[in-house]
Design a protein around this motif. Structure first.
Motif, short mmCIF file in Angstrom:
data_model
loop_
_atom_site.label_atom_id
_atom_site.label_comp_id
_atom_site.label_asym_id
_atom_site.label_seq_id
_atom_site.Cartn_x
_atom_site.Cartn_y
_atom_site.Cartn_z
N THR A 6 0.85 -1.20 0.00
CA THR A 6 0.00 0.00 0.00
C THR A 6 0.88 1.24 0.00
O THR A 6 2.03 1.22 0.43
N THR A 8 0.24 5.69 0.47
CA THR A 8 -0.67 6.83 0.65
C THR A 8 -0.11 8.03 -0.09
O THR A 8 1.02 8.46 0.16
N ILE A 14 -5.29 6.12 -0.80
CA ILE A 14 -4.46 4.93 -0.58
C ILE A 14 -4.49 4.06 -1.82
O ILE A 14 -5.55 3.72 -2.35
N VAL A 16 -3.46 0.43 -3.41
CA VAL A 16 -3.11 -0.95 -3.08
C VAL A 16 -2.58 -1.61 -4.34
O VAL A 16 -3.27 -1.65 -5.37
N THR A 161 -8.23 -2.02 3.76
CA THR A 161 -8.20 -0.66 3.25
C THR A 161 -9.60 -0.16 2.93
O THR A 161 -9.97 0.97 3.26
#
Length: 408
Positions: A6, A8, A14, A16, A161
Motif C-alpha cells: 500500500t 498513501t 491509498i 493498493v 483498506t
C-alpha cells in the motif's frame, strides 16, 4: 515475497498494489462491492500505474451465446484506455460440462483472450475459480498453468483498506439491492396520504409550460429503443480498487423529454430552501427525517428544476459532501412513496455512477423506473450505463446546472 503493498499519496488516497493472481481474484468482491455468483469479470488495467478501471461483470452465458457476449464485453472494455486485461471466470453456467482435461468455459476464455489480443489489449491473466472463498483453488487458462489457493478475501490488505475508508462489501447483489427497500410500509402509506393531501390543497400545482417548450424538449431526447440490459459496471477510483412562462428547457423538459412540471419562481425558491436545509443537516451527519421532512423533500424534488440542480451535489465524487448528499438520497428512496420516489432514486443513481459504482447506480435507476415507468432521465442514464460510458462523461449534466446547494 510481498505480493500486496500500500501507498498513501499526497492527496490522502491509498493505493493498493497487487501482484499475485490469487489475491487479485480475492479483490473482485471488494471491487464490485458485492460477492458475485457464477460470472465472467473483466479487470481493465489502464491509466497511471495500471490502475484497475473499469471492472465489468456479467452472468456466465450459455455456450451458444458465448461469441456474442465476448464481443459485447470486449467492446465495453475498449471504450476505456488501458494496457492489459485480467479475465476472471467464477464457477460455471448451469448445465455446462467442461470437456475432459479442460477448465469450465475454456472456449469463452480463449475467445476473450484472442479478441482482446487482436484489438491490441493483451490479456495478462485468464483465471478460473469455482467460487470466491478462502481456500478455493484457482487455475490459469494459459498454457503456463499457474495455480494456487485463494486467501480469505475478508482478511486481505485490500479488504482492510476498503473497510477503513467506510466501504462495505455485500454478500450478494440481492443483499445490496435490499438497501433500497422501503423502511416501513405503514409509514410509506401514511406519507402517501400526506402527499395526496398536499396535492389536493394545491401545494404542488405546477405552472404550465408553453407548448413550444414541450415539443422542443420531446423531439431532442435521444431514442432509447433497442438497448440491451447492461452488465454490472464499476469504474474504480483511487485504489485498484425556476421559472414560469418564459422558462428555458433546462430541467424536466430537457432531461426527461416529457411535458415539464414547471413551478412558479416563489415555489421553486421555497423548494430550494427545503433541499439546502436537508443537505446541511446531512453534511452534519443528521439523517433523522420526520414524515413532514420526507413529504417536504418529495414535494421539492418534484420541482424538476430543483431536482436537476441537485445533480451538482454529486461533485466532487466520493468526497465527504457528495457522500452525505448520496446518503440523503438513499434515505429518501427508502422513505418516499411512489411515484415521487423516482426523483431521489435517480439522484442516488447519478451520484453512484459519478463515483464509479455502477452496481448501485443500476439498482437505483431500476428503482426509479419501477416507481415511475418511463422516467426519462432514469432511462437515459440507464442507457449510458448499459454502454459503460465513463463516469466523467456525465459531468456535463451537472456542469450545466446552477449549483450552490451544499453548505459552505
Amino acid at each position: 515475497m510481498t505480493s500486496t503493498t500500500t501507498n498513501t499519496g499526497t492527496d490522502g488516497r491509498i493505493t493498493v498494489r497487487i501482484s499475485d493472481p490469487g489475491e487479485l481474484i480475492a479483490a473482485v468482491p471488494h471491487l464490485l462491492t458485492y460477492r458475485p455468483g457464477p460470472s465472467v469479470v473483466l479487470l481493465n488495467h489502464g491509466g497511471r500505474e495500471r490502475m484497475i478501471t473499469p471492472v465489468i461483470r456479467a452472468d456466465l452465458p450459455d455456450e451458444t451465446c458465448e461469441p456474442d457476449m465476448a464481443g459485447d464485453l470486449v467492446r465495453a472494455v475498449l471504450r476505456h484506455p488501458g494496457a492489459g486485461v485480467t479475465v476472471v471466470i467464477i464457477g460455471r453456467h448451469p448445465g455446462h460440462r467442461a470437456p475432459p482435461g479442460r477448465l469450465p468455459h475454456d472456449g469463452l476464455a480463449r475467445r476473450l483472450t484472442s479478441t482482446f489480443g487482436n484489438a491490441g489489449r493483451p490479456v495478462d491473466h485468464a483465471l478460473w475459480v469455482p467460487e470466491i472463498r478462502g481456500g478455493a483453488r484457482w487455475r490459469c487458462y494459459h498454457e503456463r498453468c499457474l495455480r494456487g489457493v485463494l486467501p480469505d478475501d475478508r482478511e486481505t490488505v485490500l479488504a482492510a483498506t476498503m473497510a477503513t475508508s467506510g466501504q462495505v462489501t455485500y454478500g450478494s447483489r440481492e443483499e445490496m439491492a435490499r438497501l433500497l427497500d422501503p423502511d416501513d410500509p405503514a409509514a410509506i402509506t401514511r406519507r402517501q396520504h400526506m402527499l395526496d393531501e398536499a396535492i389536493d390543497n394545491g401545494l404542488m400545482r405546477p405552472v404550465a409550460a408553453n407548448k413550444t417548450q414541450q415539443t422542443t424538449a420531446a423531439s431532442s431526447a435521444p431514442d432509447s429503443r433497442g438497448e440491451a440490459e447492461p452488465a454490472d459496471f464499476i469504474a474504480v477510483r483511487g485504489a485498484p480498487p425556476g421559472s414560469s412562462g418564459e422558462a428555458k428547457p433546462t430541467g424536466h423538459a430537457a432531461m426527461d423529454g416529457a411535458a415539464p412540471d414547471w413551478f412558479g419562481e416563489a415555489q421553486s425558491a421555497e423548494h430550494l430552501a427545503v433541499v439546502r436545509a436537508a443537505l446541511a443537516r446531512a453534511v452534519a451527519g443528521d439523517f433523522d427525517l420526520s414524515d413532514e421532512d420526507v413529504v417536504s423533500l418529495a414535494m421539492a424534488l418534484s420541482d424538476l428544476t430543483v431536482r436537476d440542480r441537485c445533480l451538482t451535489t454529486a461533485d466532487p465524487p466520493g468526497e465527504p459532501p457528495s457522500t452525505a448528499a448520496e446518503r440523503l438520497w438513499l434515505e429518501l428512496v427508502r422513505r418516499t412513496p411512489m411515484p415521487e420516489r423516482a426523483e431521489p432514486a435517480v439522484l442516488l443513481g447519478y451520484s453512484a455512477y459519478r463515483r464509479g459504482d455502477g452496481v448501485l447506480a443500476a439498482l437505483a435507476f431500476d428503482n426509479a423506473l419501477a416507481a415511475h415507468p418511463g422516467h426519462r432521465l432514469a432511462e437515459l442514464l440507464r442507457i449510458c450505463l448499459s454502454h459503460q460510458l465513463p463516469p466523467d462523461t456525465l459531468r456535463r449534466l451537472s456542469d450545466c446546472q446552477e449549483g450552490g446547494l451544499m453548505p459552505t
